[in-house]
Design an enzyme around this catalytic site. Structure first.
Site, short mmCIF file in Angstrom:
data_model
loop_
_atom_site.label_atom_id
_atom_site.label_comp_id
_atom_site.label_asym_id
_atom_site.label_seq_id
_atom_site.Cartn_x
_atom_site.Cartn_y
_atom_site.Cartn_z
CG ASP A 80 -45.29 27.87 17.30
OD1 ASP A 80 -44.84 27.87 16.14
OD2 ASP A 80 -44.66 28.31 18.28
CD GLU A 174 -40.39 31.13 15.00
OE1 GLU A 174 -39.46 31.90 14.71
OE2 GLU A 174 -41.41 31.50 15.61
#
EC number: 3.4.11.4
Length: 409
Positions: A80, A174
Site C-alpha cells: 500500500d 502498513e
C-alpha cells in the site's frame, strides 16, 4: 540490474494501491489486490509456491538449496501507499546521472532541490526515479517489493549461490498502521525476518518508538454569551488549556534522535464539545509510560476545578520498541552487519523515529529489523528512489540469504 529495477519499479508504482484509514476492511482498499495478484502471478512464474489469503497477505517460499538445517529467514515489504497525497496516475520520471541541480517536477511549479532536501547531495551521479509533481511516487514501499522480487529472481537464476529456506511476504495497509494486524506469524513460519522499508543508504534499524494514540474530549456548557458569566464552560478553551499544559519543547519539530514527543494531530470542536487527537512517541519504555501518565495528570488538574469532570482522556497503545525483542538475539543484527561490511556499506543503526511492520511483528514472535531501500521524501510529490541504492539493497538481500547458511540450527 539497473534496467530491471527501473522496469519493475515503473510498473508497480503505476498501480494505485493507496490505503484508506476510514475503511474497516482488510485490505482497506480493493485496489491493493491489483498489485498483490500481479505479484502472486510473477512469483508463481518464478516457480515458487504462493498463498494469498482473504486479508491480502501474500506469502511465498524459496526452498533451501543446502543439505543441512539453517534458520528460515523472511523478507517483507508492504504494497500500500500513503493516504497523505494523491496516489493515482503516477507518472514516474527517470533522471540519469543526477548532477545536483534543481529538478523541475513536471509543470506543477514544484522542484526537487538540494537546498530543501540536502540528502540529495549524497546521490550525485545516481540514476533517480522521481514524480511529475502531481502524485507521490509510491517507492514507499514498492521499492522494497521490487528489491525482494529481484533478489529472489537472482537467487533462482544462480543456484550456485547457497541459501536456506526463504519466506517472502507482501502485506497490505502498513501506511495506516494495520500491516501486521492479521499477519499470521505461525503460518509464515520464519525464525526471523527483515522489512525492506527503510530510506537512506546504509540504514539498519532495530530500535523504534514506543507508540500510543490519545484522544482527549472536553465537554462545555453553552449558554447565551450575553448572560454567560459564571455559567458558560467553553470546551474549546478547555482543550487549549489542556494543550498548553504539555511541555512546549516536546513536539516533533523540536526533537530528534532519542527524544520523545507529544504530537497534536487534530483539534476540532465548538463551545459544547471539543476533541484533541495526539500521538505519543518515545524510545524509552519508562519515559513512554510517564508521557501517558502526564496526560492523565493534566486531566485531573483541570477537572478538579469543575463538578462534572469535563475532560476525558482515552489512551491506546499502538506498538512498542522492537529492540526489546531483537536485542536478545544479536545474530539477527550481526548477519546484516557482516553483509554490509562485505559490500563496503557503513551501517547506520540510528533509531527509527517512527515504526515499521517489524515493530508489531517483533512482539508477535517474529523479530524483524528494517533495512534501507534507497528512497526518500515519502508520502508526497517530492518522493524519489535511487536506482543505484536499490541495486545495493538487492545485494544485501542476497548476501543475507548466503550468510544465514553459516548459522546452523
Amino acid at each position: 540490474m539497473k534496467a530491471q529495477l527501473i522496469d519493475r519499479l515503473s510498473r508497480y508504482v503505476k498501480i494505485d494501491t493507496q490505503s484508506n484509514p476510514e475503511s474497516s476492511t482488510t485490505p482497506s482498499t480493493e485496489k491493493q489486490w491489483d498489485l498483490l495478484r500481479l505479484l502472486q502471478q510473477e512469483l508463481e512464474g518464478f516457480g515458487l509456491e504462493t498463498n494469498l489469503d482473504d486479508n491480502g497477505y501474500l506469502f511465498a517460499t524459496l526452498e533451501s538449496n543446502v543439505s543441512f538445517d539453517v534458520p528460515t529467514v523472511g523478507f517483507l515489504a508492504h504494497v500500500d501507499t500513503s493516504p497523505d497525497f494523491n496516489a493515482s496516475n503516477v507518472n514516474p520520471q527517470i533522471v540519469e546521472q543526477y548532477d545536483g541541480k534543481t529538478i523541475k517536477l513536471g509543470d506543477t511549479g514544484r522542484v526537487l532541490s538540494q537546498e530543501t532536501f540536502p540528502e540529495l547531495k549524497k546521490l550525485i551521479g545516481h540514476t533517480l526515479m522521481i514524480t511529475d509533481g502531481t502524485s507521490l511516487l509510491g517507492a514507499d514501499d514498492k521499492a522494497g517489493v521490487v528489491e525482494i522480487m529481484e533478489a529472489v529472481k537472482y537467487l533462482i537464476e544462480h543456484p550456485e549461490i547457497k541459501h536456506g529456506r526463504i519466506r517472502i511476504a507482501f502485506t497490505p495497509d502498513e501506511e495506516i498502521g494495520r500491516g501486521p494486524h492479521k499477519f499470521d506469524v505461525e503460518r509464515f513460519n520464519a525464525d526471523f525476518a527483515y522489512t525492506m522499508d527503510g530510506s537512506e543508504f546504509g540504514e539498519l534499524q532495530f530500535e523504534s518508538f514506543n507508540a500510543a494514540e490519545a484522544n482527549i474530549t472536553t465537554h462545555g456548557v453553552n449558554v447565551h454569551p450575553g448572560s454567560a458569566k459564571n455559567i458558560m464552560v467553553n470546551a474549546i478553551s478547555l482543550g487549549h488549556q489542556f494543550h498548553s499544559l504539555l511541555p512546549a519543547g516536546e513536539v516533533p519539530e523540536r526533537t530528534e534522535d532519542y527524544e520523545g514527543f507529544y504530537h497534536l494531530m487534530k483539534f476540532e470542536g465548538n463551545v459544547e464539545k471539543a476533541t484533541l487527537q495526539y500521538i505519543i512517541r518515545d524510545h524509552d519504555r519508562e519515559s513512554f509510560e510517564l508521557r501517558k501518565k502526564k496526560l492523565l495528570e493534566i486531566r485531573d488538574d483541570i477537572n478538579v476545578h469543575y463538578e462534572d469532570f469535563p475532560v476525558k482522556v482515552d489512551i491506546e497503545d499502538q506498538y512498542y520498541n522492537m529492540a526489546e525483542k531483537i536485542e536478545p538475539h544479536p545474530y539477527i543484527i550481526d548477519i546484516p552487519k557482516k553483509v554490509f561490511n562485505d559490500l563496503n556499506i557503513e551501517p547506520n543503526t540510528a533509531p527509527i523515529r517512527g515504526g515499521t511492520d517489524g515493530s508489531q511483528l517483533s512482539f508477535k514472535g517474529l523479530p524483524t529489523p528494517n533495512i534501507f531501500t534507497g528512497c526518500g521524501n515519502f508520502h508526497g510529490p517530492f518522493e524519489y528512489a535511487s536506482i543505484d541504492v536499490m541495486e545495493k539493497a538487492v545485494q544485501v538481500i542476497i548476501g543475507i540469504a548466503q550468510e544465514v547458511t553459516h548459522h546452523h540450527k
